[in-house]
Design a protein around this motif. Structure first.
Motif, mmCIF file in Angstrom:
data_model
loop_
_atom_site.group_PDB
_atom_site.id
_atom_site.type_symbol
_atom_site.label_atom_id
_atom_site.label_comp_id
_atom_site.label_asym_id
_atom_site.label_seq_id
_atom_site.Cartn_x
_atom_site.Cartn_y
_atom_site.Cartn_z
ATOM 1 N N UNK A 7 36.949 -37.023 -45.382
ATOM 2 C CA UNK A 7 38.151 -37.535 -46.054
ATOM 3 C C UNK A 7 38.868 -36.369 -46.729
ATOM 4 N N UNK A 8 38.112 -35.550 -47.440
ATOM 5 C CA UNK A 8 38.710 -34.406 -48.127
ATOM 6 C C UNK A 8 39.320 -33.425 -47.116
ATOM 7 N N UNK A 9 38.551 -33.120 -46.062
ATOM 8 C CA UNK A 9 39.041 -32.156 -45.059
ATOM 9 C C UNK A 9 40.279 -32.706 -44.358
ATOM 10 N N UNK A 10 40.264 -33.996 -44.044
ATOM 11 C CA UNK A 10 41.430 -34.589 -43.367
ATOM 12 C C UNK A 10 42.634 -34.551 -44.291
ATOM 13 N N UNK A 11 42.409 -34.879 -45.571
ATOM 14 C CA UNK A 11 43.519 -34.860 -46.532
ATOM 15 C C UNK A 11 44.102 -33.446 -46.633
ATOM 16 N N UNK A 12 43.221 -32.448 -46.706
ATOM 17 C CA UNK A 12 43.725 -31.065 -46.803
ATOM 18 C C UNK A 12 44.467 -30.662 -45.532
ATOM 19 N N UNK A 13 43.924 -31.067 -44.389
ATOM 20 C CA UNK A 13 44.565 -30.707 -43.115
ATOM 21 C C UNK A 13 45.920 -31.392 -42.944
ATOM 22 N N UNK A 14 46.042 -32.617 -43.453
ATOM 23 C CA UNK A 14 47.346 -33.292 -43.369
ATOM 24 C C UNK A 14 48.345 -32.572 -44.286
ATOM 25 N N UNK A 15 47.890 -32.248 -45.497
ATOM 26 C CA UNK A 15 48.796 -31.593 -46.452
ATOM 27 C C UNK A 15 49.258 -30.228 -45.940
ATOM 28 N N UNK A 16 48.339 -29.493 -45.273
ATOM 29 C CA UNK A 16 48.700 -28.151 -44.797
ATOM 30 C C UNK A 16 49.355 -28.188 -43.413
#
Ligand code: RUB
Length: 314
Positions: A7-16
């Protein structure tokens, strides 16, 4: 109530924007909720539900414009059901998987509909990178039509390069142009074909910054503007008067630190999307058929009723 690393990695990847494009963002969010459900060690149904809602909130706060993201979270959370943790878990896993299957099916259905608009020998002009728009070209090519493409590079993130590569892989001859050359090359185009991050109830299309200028120029040149957008791009809150938030991104996408230091004290603004009014759009192609933008609201009423809640806020 730990969040699964995905969840954290996906959130960061969406933001970046490592994960980007509305459909891809929606699919990634559903997959992240599934991982959260699968790995949860919540001991009570209440704890499980709270954990999934927290995961959805984290994903939701990443980027504000593509409505496929909240629509995806809503699809999964509204199907979270059961009186114990195993039942809740399997309801989330099943819903996330069903959402992904729906996305794939919707994209190929709209691709077949969009392909009907393309004639053998046609030239399409694209902006940004849209998997829904490319599905139309791919279906046309699979029908044996020869299609060529003029691809706008799409500053500042150059998503046009992704489009150019994927079209080339389909066997479509591509001419890549800078954004400022679009009007000149519209004379060579039979269609403008773009995707959407959100479609409002009045038929306005929210898509990559530059879409509205392209549409105005295309209308002036008599080139039809087709928006390929599966129904997860329909924005339910716009039926009750809400507007779509346009994401403002970091100025460093426009000027790097070195250029910034040279230019000095000026404002730099970097909106990621813009709004194309319905009068500049000829057709919105969805998996449920092709609509003039002004009548998209009937489809929205059918799909959403009078509106929808945000289950991650419960
Ligand atoms: C992507 C973009 C795309 C839509 C539709 O913007 O504007 O046209 O998201 O894409 P960004 P798809 O690169 O900023 O995410 O058809 O794949 O959903």
């Amino acid at each position: 109530m730990d969040r699964h690393p995905t969840v954290e990695a996906t959130a960061e990847d969406i933001a970046s924007m490592e994960i980007r494009g509305a459909a891809t963002i929606g699919a990634a969010a559903a997959a992240a909720l599934r991982e959260q459900a699968e790995s949860s060690d919540a001991e009570t149904p209440e704890a499980f539900r709270a954990e999934l809602r927290a995961a959805a909130r984290r994903l939701h706060e990443t980027r504000p414009t593509a409505v496929s993201l909240p629509n995806s979270l809503r699809y999964v959370l509204r199907r979270m059901d059961g009186t114990d943790v195993p039942a809740l878990r399997s309801s989330v896993v099943d819903a996330a998987t069903a959402f992904e299957v729906r996305l794939d099916r919707a994209q190929s259905q709209l691709g077949a509909i969009g392909a009907n608009r393309l004639q053998d020998g046609d030239v399409v002009m694209t902006h940004c990178h849209s998997t829904d728009a490319l599905a139309c070209v791919e279906a046309a090519v699979e029908q044996g039509k020869h299609v060529e493409a003029i691809v706008k590079e799409t500053r500042p993130r150059l998503q046009g390069h992704i489009t150019a590569r994927q079209l080339r892989e389909m066997g479509v001859p591509v001419t890549l142009i800078v954004d400022n050359a679009a009007r000149r090359y519209l004379d060579d185009a039979d269609h403008v074909l773009v995707g959407a991050d959100a479609i409002a109830a009045d038929g306005s299309v929210i898509n990559k910054i530059g879409t509205s200028g392209l549409a105005v120029n295309a209308r002036e040149r008599g080139v039809p503007i087709v928006v390929a957008a599966q129904t997860i791009k329909l924005h339910p809150a716009t039926m009750t008067g809400h507007t779509v938030e346009i994401e403002m991104r970091d100025e460093r996408e426009v000027v790097d630190d070195e250029e910034r230091a040279t230019i000095g004290g000026i404002e730099v603004e970097n909106p990621a999307f813009d709004v194309t009014p319905p009068r500049y759009v000829d057709a919105i192609v969805t998996e449920s058929g092709q609509f003039p933008p002004e009548s998209i609201v009937t489809l929205m009423r059918e799909l959403f009723g009078d509106g929808v809640a945000d289950p991650w806020l419960d």
